[in-house]
Design a protein around this motif. Structure first.
Motif, mmCIF file in Angstrom:
data_model
loop_
_atom_site.group_PDB
_atom_site.id
_atom_site.type_symbol
_atom_site.label_atom_id
_atom_site.label_comp_id
_atom_site.label_asym_id
_atom_site.label_seq_id
_atom_site.Cartn_x
_atom_site.Cartn_y
_atom_site.Cartn_z
ATOM 1 N N GLU A 107 -2.327 2.385 1.693
ATOM 2 C CA GLU A 107 -3.354 2.711 0.705
ATOM 3 C C GLU A 107 -4.243 3.843 1.196
ATOM 4 O O GLU A 107 -4.557 4.772 0.451
ATOM 5 C CB GLU A 107 -4.186 1.473 0.398
ATOM 6 C CG GLU A 107 -5.201 1.674 -0.709
ATOM 7 C CD GLU A 107 -5.937 0.402 -1.040
ATOM 8 O OE1 GLU A 107 -6.299 0.225 -2.224
ATOM 9 O OE2 GLU A 107 -6.176 -0.415 -0.131
ATOM 10 N N ALA A 108 -4.646 3.777 2.468
ATOM 11 C CA ALA A 108 -5.503 4.815 3.042
ATOM 12 C C ALA A 108 -4.795 6.163 3.036
ATOM 13 O O ALA A 108 -5.403 7.203 2.748
ATOM 14 C CB ALA A 108 -5.917 4.435 4.459
ATOM 15 N N ALA A 109 -3.495 6.164 3.336
ATOM 16 C CA ALA A 109 -2.730 7.418 3.326
ATOM 17 C C ALA A 109 -2.664 7.994 1.916
ATOM 18 O O ALA A 109 -2.833 9.204 1.708
ATOM 19 C CB ALA A 109 -1.323 7.176 3.864
ATOM 20 N N GLY A 110 -2.450 7.114 0.934
ATOM 21 C CA GLY A 110 -2.387 7.584 -0.444
ATOM 22 C C GLY A 110 -3.693 8.171 -0.919
ATOM 23 O O GLY A 110 -3.723 9.186 -1.612
ATOM 24 N N ILE A 111 -4.809 7.533 -0.551
ATOM 25 C CA ILE A 111 -6.129 8.026 -0.955
ATOM 26 C C ILE A 111 -6.407 9.385 -0.321
ATOM 27 O O ILE A 111 -7.026 10.261 -0.934
ATOM 28 C CB ILE A 111 -7.209 6.997 -0.580
ATOM 29 C CG1 ILE A 111 -7.108 5.791 -1.516
ATOM 30 C CG2 ILE A 111 -8.601 7.605 -0.656
ATOM 31 C CD1 ILE A 111 -8.009 4.647 -1.161
ATOM 32 N N ALA A 112 -5.931 9.554 0.901
ATOM 33 C CA ALA A 112 -6.109 10.843 1.599
ATOM 34 C C ALA A 112 -5.071 11.868 1.166
ATOM 35 O O ALA A 112 -5.001 12.960 1.728
ATOM 36 C CB ALA A 112 -6.029 10.623 3.107
ATOM 37 N N GLU A 113 -4.250 11.502 0.158
ATOM 38 C CA GLU A 113 -3.193 12.371 -0.370
ATOM 39 C C GLU A 113 -2.203 12.756 0.723
ATOM 40 O O GLU A 113 -1.736 13.897 0.804
ATOM 41 C CB GLU A 113 -3.791 13.607 -1.054
ATOM 42 C CG GLU A 113 -4.667 13.256 -2.249
ATOM 43 C CD GLU A 113 -5.223 14.482 -2.956
ATOM 44 O OE1 GLU A 113 -4.999 15.595 -2.460
ATOM 45 O OE2 GLU A 113 -5.869 14.313 -4.001
ATOM 46 N N GLN A 114 -1.899 11.785 1.568
ATOM 47 C CA GLN A 114 -0.912 11.961 2.620
ATOM 48 C C GLN A 114 0.246 10.999 2.384
ATOM 49 O O GLN A 114 0.131 10.035 1.632
ATOM 50 C CB GLN A 114 -1.541 11.705 3.995
ATOM 51 C CG GLN A 114 -2.674 12.662 4.346
ATOM 52 C CD GLN A 114 -3.376 12.273 5.638
ATOM 53 O OE1 GLN A 114 -3.077 11.233 6.218
ATOM 54 N NE2 GLN A 114 -4.304 13.107 6.079
ATOM 55 N N THR A 115 1.359 11.236 3.036
ATOM 56 C CA THR A 115 2.517 10.357 2.916
ATOM 57 C C THR A 115 2.485 9.291 4.009
ATOM 58 O O THR A 115 1.787 9.439 5.017
ATOM 59 C CB THR A 115 3.827 11.144 3.021
ATOM 60 O OG1 THR A 115 3.877 11.809 4.294
ATOM 61 C CG2 THR A 115 3.930 12.170 1.900
ATOM 62 N N TYR A 116 3.233 8.227 3.777
ATOM 63 C CA TYR A 116 3.378 7.159 4.772
ATOM 64 C C TYR A 116 4.867 6.870 4.915
ATOM 65 O O TYR A 116 5.569 6.684 3.921
ATOM 66 C CB TYR A 116 2.641 5.896 4.332
ATOM 67 C CG TYR A 116 2.633 4.798 5.368
ATOM 68 C CD1 TYR A 116 1.589 4.690 6.271
ATOM 69 C CD2 TYR A 116 3.683 3.881 5.442
ATOM 70 C CE1 TYR A 116 1.577 3.679 7.230
ATOM 71 C CE2 TYR A 116 3.678 2.867 6.397
ATOM 72 C CZ TYR A 116 2.624 2.779 7.285
ATOM 73 O OH TYR A 116 2.617 1.792 8.239
ATOM 74 N N THR A 117 5.353 6.843 6.159
ATOM 75 C CA THR A 117 6.786 6.669 6.397
ATOM 76 C C THR A 117 7.108 5.231 6.789
ATOM 77 O O THR A 117 6.537 4.698 7.750
ATOM 78 C CB THR A 117 7.275 7.622 7.499
ATOM 79 O OG1 THR A 117 6.991 8.971 7.121
ATOM 80 C CG2 THR A 117 8.776 7.459 7.713
ATOM 81 N N LEU A 118 8.002 4.618 6.018
ATOM 82 C CA LEU A 118 8.529 3.294 6.353
ATOM 83 C C LEU A 118 9.886 3.469 7.018
ATOM 84 O O LEU A 118 10.773 4.141 6.469
ATOM 85 C CB LEU A 118 8.713 2.450 5.090
ATOM 86 C CG LEU A 118 7.498 1.731 4.501
ATOM 87 C CD1 LEU A 118 7.914 1.007 3.225
ATOM 88 C CD2 LEU A 118 6.905 0.741 5.483
ATOM 89 N N SER A 119 10.048 2.882 8.199
ATOM 90 C CA SER A 119 11.320 2.964 8.900
ATOM 91 C C SER A 119 12.167 1.743 8.562
ATOM 92 O O SER A 119 11.831 0.616 8.931
ATOM 93 C CB SER A 119 11.080 3.041 10.413
ATOM 94 O OG SER A 119 10.386 4.221 10.735
ATOM 95 N N LEU A 120 13.275 1.982 7.823
ATOM 96 C CA LEU A 120 14.171 0.912 7.415
ATOM 97 C C LEU A 120 15.509 1.052 8.131
ATOM 98 O O LEU A 120 15.837 2.109 8.687
ATOM 99 C CB LEU A 120 14.395 0.950 5.900
ATOM 100 C CG LEU A 120 13.139 0.942 5.015
ATOM 101 C CD1 LEU A 120 13.547 0.912 3.552
ATOM 102 C CD2 LEU A 120 12.249 -0.227 5.347
ATOM 103 N N ALA A 121 16.280 0.004 8.091
ATOM 104 C CA ALA A 121 17.589 0.027 8.755
ATOM 105 C C ALA A 121 18.490 1.103 8.164
ATOM 106 O O ALA A 121 19.298 1.718 8.879
ATOM 107 C CB ALA A 121 18.247 -1.342 8.626
ATOM 108 N N SER A 122 18.334 1.351 6.864
ATOM 109 C CA SER A 122 19.177 2.343 6.196
ATOM 110 C C SER A 122 18.614 3.755 6.260
ATOM 111 O O SER A 122 19.208 4.686 5.717
ATOM 112 C CB SER A 122 19.368 1.939 4.732
ATOM 113 O OG SER A 122 18.107 1.816 4.085
ATOM 114 N N GLY A 123 17.450 3.920 6.890
ATOM 115 C CA GLY A 123 16.840 5.232 7.008
ATOM 116 C C GLY A 123 15.378 5.229 6.610
ATOM 117 O O GLY A 123 14.887 4.282 5.991
ATOM 118 N N ASP A 124 14.662 6.289 6.966
ATOM 119 C CA ASP A 124 13.231 6.381 6.679
ATOM 120 C C ASP A 124 12.978 6.576 5.183
ATOM 121 O O ASP A 124 13.733 7.265 4.490
ATOM 122 C CB ASP A 124 12.607 7.551 7.450
ATOM 123 C CG ASP A 124 12.514 7.271 8.946
ATOM 124 O OD1 ASP A 124 12.730 6.107 9.336
ATOM 125 O OD2 ASP A 124 12.250 8.211 9.719
#
Length: 456
Positions: free
Chosen positions: A316-333
């Motif tokens: 949420e904080a990244a979205g408010i700052a208009e930045q992206t957030y990376t989730l690392s999943l088994a199938s890729g980021d």
């Protein structure tokens, strides 16, 4: 031409609701080149919502202007000396002039009409007039009251000029009635007057943003009240605003007293960390994420269901700052943008929570004994004021009040008698056992008798 349904008669609507209501409905519901499914109920709604609201706003102005002997020819109070709420509606008015004229010049009548309608209903009537009523009530014609009259006059005149191409008859009457007392224009009709010019120096986008925050946060809190059926006249103790964007706190501080008064809450607290206080949920926006990560959507949905409160707060904080957030999943980021997800808040024990975009508010819905007594006092004020109107009392008339004795009323008046008297211009309030005189008014699930007597 408009495409009309076979089951309706537009000429009937013309006779019943008037040419301006019909024209406004047809031009603002669809662009002239688009088909319109004609609905007679829609014409009636337009008549009530827009023209009715505008009429009530003018009637309010005319009533108090006549009582106060408002001199429309008096020297203008400098805009910079007017209260912030005056400067806000003046800023919005000049933005409206700029935008509406641009729409007319580009043959976009539909958008122009919608802008004027939103200005009248959402801003001028439902916000400016409603929040400034006390400035027009009683007292001498000081600079503050004069500024309020001049600001409202300018707004009404501007609406008449801007809306005249769509509602020529109604706006000509509105313009004529205003100009009859001010003499600002030599022209006898609104249609002989040039469109107003906007003043760039009066447009304050920062102020407009701040007031939009006040309107939005107020709307959210009022919706929470309705959720548990707590009337606005019942004071509440506290609201909490989590601060994920420093600008929200900075802007809210400047309109804090206005919002608290509007939603009838005693105080607001800003908190930096919501962990343990507010539980948030996050879900993916499948239409958006699916286009980017179609094959991974099943895994993404599963991971979203396991995210901790800390991770949701970080996203949420990244979205408010208009930045992206990376989730690392088994199938890729997976790179998340603010449009890829929706975050909502859950209610807490004794609190209700609402989230809308970057703004979250939590409302304490616990009603203490003292708050309940104050709520009763406000209900009494409402009933007495309504009776004043029914009795055709003048706004300056002093009164004596007798109220049927009730335990909750007696308890409330012990603490708030002076407040009730001041708000209703009552010189005295007497509790009477078995009061037979007066009028029965709605009270809780029954009625209560109240008798008013005008002091000559």
């Amino acid at each position: 031409s408009k495409r009309l349904g076979n089951a309706v008669d537009p000429f009937k609507a013309l006779d019943q609701y008037g040419a301006d209501s019909l024209r406004w409905y047809m031009l603002t519901n669809a662009q002239p080149w688009d088909n319109l499914k004609f609905d007679e109920a829609g014409v009636d709604e337009m008549r009530r919502k827009f023209f009715g609201t505008l009429y009530n706003t003018y009637s309010f102005f005319a009533l108090y202007a006549n009582v106060d002997g408002f001199d429309a020819k008096a020297a203008e109070v400098p805009v910079e000396n007017r209260p912030e709420i005056d400067r806000w509606i003046i800023s919005l008015m000049n933005s409206l002039i700029k935008d509406v004229k641009n729409c007319y010049e580009n043959y976009d009548v539909t958008t122009a009409g919608r802008m004027i309608q939103d200005f009248v209903c959402d801003h001028l009537s439902n916000w400016y007039v409603r929040l400034n009523r006390k400035r027009f009530w009683g007292g001498e014609m000081n600079e503050d009251k004069l500024a309020a009259y001049q600001t409202l006059y300018s707004a009404l005149e501007t609406v008449a000029l801007l809306a005249a191409p769509i509602a020529p008859f109604y706006m000509d009457r509105l313009f004529s009635d205003l100009n009859a007392v001010s003499g600002r224009h030599e022209e006898e009709s609104v249609h002989f007057v040039m469109m107003p010019s906007y003043e760039e120096k009066y447009i304050d986008k920062d102020l407009e943003e701040r007031m939009e925050l006040a309107q939005r946060s107020s709307s959210m809190v009022l919706a929470l009240r309705r959720k548990v059926n707590i009337k606005v006249r019942q004071p509440l103790a506290k609201m909490i605003i989590p601060v994920l964007d420093p600008r929200i706190e900075e802007q809210f501080e400047k309109i804090k007293s206005l919002v608290l008064g509007e939603v009838n809450v005693k105080e607001v607290e800003f908190i930096k960390d919501t962990t343990g206080l507010i539980t948030k949920k996050i879900k993916p926006v499948f239409k958006v994420l699916g286009k980017k990560y179609g094959k991974q959507m099943k895994e993404i949905a599963a991971v979203f269901g396991t995210l901790s409160q800390e991770m949701i707060s970080a996203i949420e904080a990244a979205g408010i700052a208009e930045q992206t957030y990376t989730l690392s999943l088994a199938s890729g980021d997976v790179v998340l943008e603010s449009a890829d997800y929706e975050i909502t808040s859950e209610d807490m024990p004794g609190w209700l929570v609402s989230t809308e975009g970057k703004l979250t508010v939590a409302l304490d819905v616990t009603i203490t004994d003292e708050l309940k007594k104050e709520g009763t006092a406000r209900e009494l004020i409402n009933r007495i004021q309504n009776l004043r109107k029914e009795c055709d009392f003048e706004v300056t008339d002093k009164i004596e009040v007798k109220i049927e004795a009730r335990e909750e009323v007696a308890d409330s008046l012990q603490m708030f008698r002076e407040y009730v008297c001041a708000q209703t211009l009552a010189l005295s309030i007497e509790l009477v056992e078995g009061l037979a005189d007066g009028k029965g008014v709605e009270w809780n699930e029954g009625t209560i008798n109240i008798d008013l007597k005008k002091i000559k």
